[in-house]
Structure formats: C-alpha cells, structure tokens
Motif scaffolding. Sequence first.
Motif, PDB file in Angstrom:
ATOM      1  N   GLU A  45      -0.597   7.053  -4.299  1.00 32.09           N
ATOM      2  CA  GLU A  45      -1.975   6.818  -3.323  1.00 32.09           C
ATOM      3  C   GLU A  45      -2.290   5.145  -2.592  1.00 32.09           C
ATOM      4  OE1 GLU A  45      -4.465   8.423  -6.259  1.00 32.09           O
ATOM      5  OE2 GLU A  45      -3.151  10.111  -6.992  1.00 32.09           O
ATOM      6  N   ILE A  46      -2.012   4.485  -3.189  1.00 30.83           N
ATOM      7  CA  ILE A  46      -2.346   3.248  -3.147  1.00 30.83           C
ATOM      8  C   ILE A  46      -1.854   2.835  -1.732  1.00 30.83           C
ATOM      9  CG2 ILE A  46      -2.803   0.913  -4.393  1.00 30.83           C
ATOM     10  CD1 ILE A  46      -2.481   1.503  -6.566  1.00 30.83           C
ATOM     11  N   HIS A  47      -0.332   3.283  -1.554  1.00 32.55           N
ATOM     12  CA  HIS A  47       0.273   2.997  -0.132  1.00 32.55           C
ATOM     13  C   HIS A  47       1.331   3.789  -0.222  1.00 32.55           C
ATOM     14  CE1 HIS A  47       2.248   0.528   2.946  1.00 32.55           C
ATOM     15  NE2 HIS A  47       3.122  -0.094   1.629  1.00 32.55           N
ATOM     16  N   ARG A 105      -8.559   2.196  -2.662  1.00 32.85           N
ATOM     17  CA  ARG A 105      -7.247   1.853  -2.828  1.00 32.85           C
ATOM     18  C   ARG A 105      -7.219   0.650  -4.113  1.00 32.85           C
ATOM     19  NH1 ARG A 105      -6.096   2.963   2.120  1.00 32.85           N
ATOM     20  NH2 ARG A 105      -5.751   0.775   2.859  1.00 32.85           N
ATOM     21  N   LYS A 108      -8.295   1.481  -8.011  1.00 32.91           N
ATOM     22  CA  LYS A 108      -7.247   2.746  -8.509  1.00 32.91           C
ATOM     23  C   LYS A 108      -6.501   1.063  -9.099  1.00 32.91           C
ATOM     24  CE  LYS A 108      -7.335   6.267  -5.821  1.00 32.91           C
ATOM     25  NZ  LYS A 108      -6.396   7.986  -4.186  1.00 32.91           N
TER      26      LYS A 108
END
Length: 208
Positions: A45-47, A105, A108
């Motif tokens: 989800e972040i990267h 991001r 998170k």
Amino acid sequence: MSVPTPTADPLPYFRHDGPAPTTGAPPHLSLRSDAIARFDALLHEIHPDAARVDPDRLQHLTDWLLSLPPARAHDVLDRRLRRIDELRAMLDDYDWDLPQSTRARLLKLLAYVDRDDDLIDDHRPMLGLLDDVLLVELAWPAFAMEADEYRDFCAYRNDEHPDGGGDLQRTAWLRDRLAELALLQHQARVHDSHYAHSGDPQPRFRVV
C-alpha cells in the motif's frame, strides 16, 4: 537496477552474505504466515513496486542481525530509525508542501512504526525493531526523492534564513538552486568550448 535505500549500505535482504541458519536449529523468530501477509500488504500500500516480504529472507535477515557484534547491530538499526525521524519531521514541517499522496503513504508507515503489537514485538531485545527498519528499507523509494529535497531545503533554510513563510521560503530555495544549476551548466559549456577551440586534450582526472 539499484533502488534508493535509506543508508549507503543496504540491508542484506536480497543476498545471502551472512551466516546461513544452522540445519535443525530453531529459528530466532516464529512468525505467523498471516502476520507476514499483512505486513507485506501494508508495504505494498505504501510502495506498490516494493519487493515481496519473503519468510526465508526475513529469517535470514534475522540471523544476520544477530550474528553482528551488538554495537554494530544497534548501529544498523539506529541509522535507519533516524531516517524515520527525518520522515516524521518532514511530515510535521508547515514550511514544506508535502504532496497529499506522499503524506497518506507516510502516515501509514508511521502508524505501523508507532505500534507495539506489529509483526515483531517492539520489546523483544535486538529484533523488536527489525520489522520497522525493514519496512522503511523496502518502502524507501516511495519517499527518497522527497526526503532528499526536504533535506536540501532544511540546509538552505538554516544557512540562508530566507524571509517569509513556507511558500516564500520554498520559492527562494528553488530560485537559488536553479541559479546554481544554471551557473554550473554555463561553466561546463565554457570549459568544453575552451578545449574544443584550443585543440588541447581535456585533462583527465584520477579519483583517489
């Protein structure tokens, strides 16, 4: 093709250059597969382009960290934890116009880091922060360019003390950095033109 990492010496997550686990020895960590899957899902989800979190590589990374002298192992963790502090400062700096997608991001990532009950219990000696620094390591390309620019902006702000609020400070920073770049490009053109017209060979420099 290499990807940005938070320090100059990446974690040996993709290569087995440390000691291999002893055959038949109990693992240093016993992690649930569903917990690893949730960690992997958060990472992506972040990267989205990050590498997958592989249990065998994670186990090897654990063995590698525990094989280091304690002072070096703490240094491996501390240098990456300082990157987390830099990201937190970037998020909280009202003078820095952080894009909303990057902010989401980053929130998170920090929400995970601030939890105690994550993939590895934070209170576990030496290993408790390994999942936090691994998350930063694998997600770093999502923040690398922004973090580099923010670091340069902070250096400029500290050295030049530009007037005004964040918008004016960032405008001054961009203006002066572009002027510096234009000057370097001009000097390079003058240098190349000189040797092109003189017929002299350009000097060769040896890196020592």
